[in-house]
Design an enzyme around this catalytic site. Structure first.
Site, PDB file in Angstrom:
ATOM      1  N   ASP A 191       6.322  24.475   2.611  1.00 38.24           N
ATOM      2  CA  ASP A 191       5.786  24.716   3.902  1.00 38.24           C
ATOM      3  C   ASP A 191       6.834  25.089   4.901  1.00 38.24           C
ATOM      4  O   ASP A 191       6.751  25.624   6.031  1.00 38.24           O
ATOM      5  CB  ASP A 191       5.070  23.517   4.629  1.00 38.24           C
ATOM      6  CG  ASP A 191       3.729  23.324   3.922  1.00 38.24           C
ATOM      7  OD1 ASP A 191       3.303  24.313   3.314  1.00 38.24           O
ATOM      8  OD2 ASP A 191       3.143  22.405   4.012  1.00 38.24           O
ATOM      9  N   ASP A 223       8.452  23.389   6.880  1.00 37.34           N
ATOM     10  CA  ASP A 223       7.935  22.539   8.155  1.00 37.34           C
ATOM     11  C   ASP A 223       8.953  21.212   8.481  1.00 37.34           C
ATOM     12  O   ASP A 223       8.437  20.435   9.353  1.00 37.34           O
ATOM     13  CB  ASP A 223       6.602  22.044   8.124  1.00 37.34           C
ATOM     14  CG  ASP A 223       6.302  21.276   6.735  1.00 37.34           C
ATOM     15  OD1 ASP A 223       7.262  20.977   5.991  1.00 37.34           O
ATOM     16  OD2 ASP A 223       5.249  20.619   6.889  1.00 37.34           O
ATOM     17  N   ARG A 225       0.257  22.815   5.891  1.00 42.38           N
ATOM     18  CA  ARG A 225      -0.226  21.671   6.285  1.00 42.38           C
ATOM     19  C   ARG A 225      -0.443  21.484   7.471  1.00 42.38           C
ATOM     20  O   ARG A 225      -1.523  21.640   8.164  1.00 42.38           O
ATOM     21  CB  ARG A 225       0.473  20.308   5.688  1.00 42.38           C
ATOM     22  CG  ARG A 225      -0.590  19.212   5.415  1.00 42.38           C
ATOM     23  CD  ARG A 225      -0.150  18.039   4.708  1.00 42.38           C
ATOM     24  NE  ARG A 225       1.342  18.375   4.546  1.00 42.38           N
ATOM     25  CZ  ARG A 225       1.900  17.091   3.710  1.00 42.38           C
ATOM     26  NH1 ARG A 225       1.205  16.047   3.358  1.00 42.38           N
ATOM     27  NH2 ARG A 225       3.220  17.110   3.473  1.00 42.38           N
ATOM     28  N   THR A 250       9.837  22.119   0.119  1.00 41.17           N
ATOM     29  CA  THR A 250       8.446  22.299   0.263  1.00 41.17           C
ATOM     30  C   THR A 250       8.332  23.710   0.446  1.00 41.17           C
ATOM     31  O   THR A 250       9.075  24.412   1.249  1.00 41.17           O
ATOM     32  CB  THR A 250       8.024  21.345   1.578  1.00 41.17           C
ATOM     33  OG1 THR A 250       6.930  22.084   2.168  1.00 41.17           O
ATOM     34  CG2 THR A 250       9.189  21.593   2.710  1.00 41.17           C
ATOM     35  N   GLY A 284       4.263  17.080  -3.043  1.00 43.25           N
ATOM     36  CA  GLY A 284       4.116  18.723  -3.710  1.00 43.25           C
ATOM     37  C   GLY A 284       5.092  19.248  -4.137  1.00 43.25           C
ATOM     38  O   GLY A 284       6.166  19.135  -3.500  1.00 43.25           O
ATOM     39  N   ASP A 288       8.368  15.888   4.286  1.00 44.75           N
ATOM     40  CA  ASP A 288       8.620  14.951   5.201  1.00 44.75           C
ATOM     41  C   ASP A 288       8.110  13.518   4.913  1.00 44.75           C
ATOM     42  O   ASP A 288       8.830  12.437   5.057  1.00 44.75           O
ATOM     43  CB  ASP A 288       8.354  15.393   6.597  1.00 44.75           C
ATOM     44  CG  ASP A 288       6.848  15.688   6.663  1.00 44.75           C
ATOM     45  OD1 ASP A 288       6.262  15.829   5.602  1.00 44.75           O
ATOM     46  OD2 ASP A 288       6.198  16.056   7.716  1.00 44.75           O
ATOM     47  N   ARG A 321       2.241  11.629  -5.920  1.00 40.92           N
ATOM     48  CA  ARG A 321       2.004  10.960  -4.639  1.00 40.92           C
ATOM     49  C   ARG A 321       2.112   9.297  -5.162  1.00 40.92           C
ATOM     50  O   ARG A 321       1.126   9.261  -5.936  1.00 40.92           O
ATOM     51  CB  ARG A 321       1.048  11.601  -3.870  1.00 40.92           C
ATOM     52  CG  ARG A 321       1.199  13.095  -3.613  1.00 40.92           C
ATOM     53  CD  ARG A 321       0.264  13.480  -2.136  1.00 40.92           C
ATOM     54  NE  ARG A 321       0.942  14.676  -1.783  1.00 40.92           N
ATOM     55  CZ  ARG A 321       0.879  15.710  -2.081  1.00 40.92           C
ATOM     56  NH1 ARG A 321       0.102  16.191  -2.937  1.00 40.92           N
ATOM     57  NH2 ARG A 321       1.690  16.825  -1.296  1.00 40.92           N
TER      58      ARG A 321
END
Ligand code: ADP
Length: 334
Positions: free
Chosen positions: A140, A142, A184, A138, A23, A115, A84
């Site tokens: 996120d 995360d 996510r 990212t 992403g 990740d 991707r």
């Protein structure tokens, strides 16, 4: 400003490749610029790889010089584009990638991504002894091993601006809104957005609220009379549109909030100053780490200082959210 490490250069590099994968996140462009400009200072040639690992195995390359990265600081998205590449999960594809890197005499590969992308990078290093270095890219935030990731601050800012607008209409119509944000497996984005936007509640994958608890909050807010509008921030938890399920359950209990899914707008836009500074710093340090003989790591931020974490740890450990932030949000509720 971050605390910077002291570097001792003991390794030579002639040519590196850079790719952005997974992403996209706002700030990837200033990271590319910082990598290219720093590499240039040390006479390292830079190959930009288009479309992540897909472009690597198709040799979809672009030579990147100082001029080709001019004007990238304020641009969202990624100049190199992202993709991707499912076949990268197979070892044969990674062997092909390693062959291509050898063929082009590329000494090291810089991967900017989440990740998944960093897992691909680590496997390339482990299986083929390729020098790789990762940057956390990212929205996120995360990724284990760094307090911050490139794009997170911009996504929080964008989502908060959107929630502020939704709050206006929510107040005009005495309504509650379920606002779904990305994330996510992590509620980091949702939690920051809820705090900054003054939301009534946040629902995240790490701490799912029971439907009764949500409907009770809505009922109590109404009972207080007068104001009955408010925002509940919902993390999508890998299932975009999940808040519609929540809506159905709430409707069955007699509640009727509106749903707004922020979606991809959270990825776009000019990176904030914070993300530009983070990207510039991590990009610059990545080159210095490689020149210092350090690789197979991710460059990140720990307690205000630039630091590295072995990729094997980055991809095998999970970053946990500080749950005290949920209490903080609750303590600020009406
Ligand atoms: P992100 O990097 O944002 O987490 P993805 O999980 O979609 O995004 O991963 C991006 C790309 O990284 C994948 O399309 C694939 O090319 C590569 N990748 C992800 N996971 C792996 C894996 N386990 N092994 C090898 N490559 C992977």
């Amino acid at each position: 400003m971050y605390q910077l490490p002291e570097f001792t250069h003991n390794s030579t590099l002639s040519k590196i490749a850079i790719l952005t994968s997974g992403g996209d996140s706002p700030g990837m462009n200033p990271a590319i610029r910082a990598l290219v400009r720093t590499a240039n200072k040390f006479d390292i040639e830079v190959v930009g790889v288009h479309r992540g690992y897909a472009g690597l195995i198709e040799e979809d390359f672009e030579s990147l010089g100082n001029r080709s990265v001019s004007g990238l600081c304020h641009r969202g998205g990624t100049h190199l584009r992202s993709a991707r590449c499912l076949s990268f999960h197979q070892s044969e594809t990674r062997s092909k990638a390693a062959e291509i890197l050898h063929k082009h005499q590329i000494d090291a590969l810089v991967v900017i991504g989440g990740d998944g992308s960093l897992t691909g990078a680590h496997l390339l290093a482990q299986e083929h002894n390729i020098r790789v270095i990762g940057l956390p890219g990212t929205i996120d935030n995360d990724i284990f091993g760094t307090d911050d990731s490139i794009g997170f601050d911009t996504a929080v800012t964008t989502a908060v601006e959107a929630v502020d607008k939704i709050s206006d209409t929510a107040a005009s119509h005495d309504r509650h809104f379920l606002v779904e944000v990305m994330g996510r497996n992590s509620g980091a984005l949702a939690t920051q957005v809820a705090l900054a936007a003054g939301a009534e509640m946040v629902i995240i994958p790490e701490h799912k609220k029971g439907i009764q608890e949500v409907s009770q909050m809505l009922a109590e807010s109404r009972r207080e009379g007068g104001e009955s509008s408010g925002i509940i921030v919902v993390a999508e938890g890998g299932q975009t549109g999940w808040s519609y399920k929540l809506l159905e359950e709430l409707q069955a209990l007699g509640e009727d909030p509106r749903v707004c899914i922020l979606g991809h707008l959270q990825r776009g836009g000019a990176p904030t100053a914070h993300d530009r500074i983070l990207a510039a710093t991590l990009g610059n340090c990545a080159i210095h780490y490689l020149l210092s003989g350090i690789d197979n790591v991710m460059v990140g931020i720990n307690a205000g200082a630039v630091d590295t974490t072995p990729l094997v740890d980055v991809i095998s450990a999970r970053k946990s959210l500080d749950m005290a932030n949920l209490t903080l949000i609750e303590e600020l509720q009406r």
